[in-house]
Design an enzyme around this catalytic site. Structure first.
Site, PDB file in Angstrom:
ATOM      1  N   CYS A   1       0.778  -1.292  -0.053  1.00 16.63           N
ATOM      2  CA  CYS A   1      -0.140  -0.014   0.127  1.00 16.63           C
ATOM      3  C   CYS A   1       0.873   1.165   0.063  1.00 16.63           C
ATOM      4  O   CYS A   1       0.381   2.076  -0.712  1.00 16.63           O
ATOM      5  CB  CYS A   1      -0.822   0.131   1.410  1.00 16.63           C
ATOM      6  SG  CYS A   1      -0.072  -0.360   2.911  1.00 16.63           S
TER       7      CYS A   1
ATOM      8  N   HIS B   1      -2.854   6.534   4.499  1.00 14.76           N
ATOM      9  CA  HIS B   1      -1.538   6.608   4.691  1.00 14.76           C
ATOM     10  C   HIS B   1      -0.859   7.950   4.020  1.00 14.76           C
ATOM     11  O   HIS B   1      -1.399   8.349   3.211  1.00 14.76           O
ATOM     12  CB  HIS B   1      -0.541   5.578   3.787  1.00 14.76           C
ATOM     13  CG  HIS B   1      -0.678   4.413   4.509  1.00 14.76           C
ATOM     14  ND1 HIS B   1      -1.427   3.803   5.519  1.00 14.76           N
ATOM     15  CD2 HIS B   1      -0.134   2.998   3.944  1.00 14.76           C
ATOM     16  CE1 HIS B   1      -1.192   2.739   5.957  1.00 14.76           C
ATOM     17  NE2 HIS B   1      -0.528   2.015   4.881  1.00 14.76           N
TER      18      HIS B   1
END
Ligand code: A2P
Length: 332
Positions: free
Chosen positions: A128, A241
């Site tokens: 990710c 994130h």
């Protein structure tokens, strides 16, 4: 073409997002099978106005299945992906099980869609943090090859799965109620804290997440000698994130050129308002497809104007996982 599709790990954080994205994008489905562990077998889930029942994942789950979206952990993928391929399915695997296998394409659709053609049944979806970094960095690298990149991450707990998200929410409830705060999924308290990424630290001192960012970027960019270093950190954020990225390019490149390239880049949205001190934030990237990019500025420590700093934020469960995998399936 419409697909007879199965989701492996359908009850997890990414599995649940697969369902939302398939529905939102009207992905062409002939049928949809939801697979998870025996613990979840029989549970019911709503999808496009229908009730679907979770089935236990076994070697026999893949009869007639043409496409598998897998996100049930690396060991589960290693065990079951070969059975799915043997049954005739194409597996888009969201785990780290096959990413660095030289025979298996590792794909970010905005970067290396052409690599999909070489697949032999399995296509790997990258890590990710790697996807969220690669989407804005690739168009810059194409315009002006990177000499060195330094990235520091601010990672949400969603990367550790639905249980880690529930743990952070429970920590907040317990703290507010004056109860002791427990950490059973994550190694440390997440609430009011920041800690080094909870993956194994290897002999070179880098943790696995950092090594993934380095190695996977080299593979996706087809650039085995690109110089990258990373520091990966967990922060008390639920699901997106953020990353501070410092890049040294081969030739000078000003802020305006960077802004011009990024404003035309697929999957990128610029949020860079210095007057209002308004820049990418995980609360605003969560739930959205684009990687938000801001704090675009010249790195003053490099004379000659070859350095640029960026701050980016992207939804770890969407673009960092489920969306990227569905985009790969759409390319198929
Ligand atoms: P279950 O909910 O039945 O445990 P997350 O990444 O959010 O932790 O989700 C992991 C997903 O992988 C869940 O859907 C989980 O199902 C599934 N899973 C974990 N272990 C297995 C297994 N051995 N067989 C099948 N599915 C599994």
């Amino acid at each position: 073409m419409a697909w007879k599709t199965a989701i492996m790990g359908a009850t997890g954080a990414v599995g649940t997002e697969f369902l939302a994205i398939l529905e939102q994008r009207r992905f062409p489905l002939k049928s949809l099978k939801l697979l998870a562990s025996a613990r979840s077998a029989g549970k019911k889930v709503q999808f496009m106005g229908q009730e679907l029942v979770i089935e236990e994942l076994t070697d026999n789950s893949f009869k007639g299945v043409e496409l598998v979206l897998a996100s049930a952990g690396g060991s589960v993928s290693k065990q079951y992906a070969p059975a799915a391929v043997a049954a005739g399915a194409i597996v888009v695997d969201n785990t780290s099980a096959f990413r660095m296998d030289g025979q298996i394409p590792l794909v970010v659709p905005e970067v290396n869609p052409q690599d999909i053609k070489a697949h032999k049944g399995i296509i790997a979806n990258p890590n990710c943090s790697t996807i969220i970094m690669n989407v804005p960095v690739w168009p810059l690298h194409k315009a002006n090859p990177i000499r060195r990149l330094v990235v520091s991450t601010y990672q949400a707990v969603s990367g550790a799965g639905a249980k880690a998200m529930h743990e952070l929410e429970q920590q907040a409830r317990d703290w507010a109620a004056g109860r002791p705060v427990k950490s059973e999924v994550m190694p440390h308290q997440t609430l009011f804290n920041v800690f080094s990424h909870n993956s194994r630290v290897s002999a070179n001192g880098y943790n696995e997440e950092e090594n993934k960012m380095l190695n996977e970027t080299r593979k996706i960019f087809h650039c085995p000698d690109i110089r990258i270093t990373a520091t990966c950190v967990r922060v008390p954020v639920l699901r997106a994130h953020s990353e501070a990225i410092n890049i040294e390019f081969s030739r000078p490149m000003g802020e305006d050129e960077v802004r011009g390239i990024l404003s035309a880049a697929p999957g990128v949205r610029i949020i860079d308002d210095r007057q209002r001190n308004y820049f990418p934030m995980p609360l605003e990237s969560a739930g959205h497809d684009d990687v938000l990019v801001g704090r675009i500025r010249q790195d003053m420590s490099l004379s000659g104007g070859t350095g640029i700093d960026l701050f980016v934020s992207g939804d770890q469960i969407r673009k960092g996982a489920a969306l990227n995998a569905v985009q790969i399936a759409e390319l198929l």
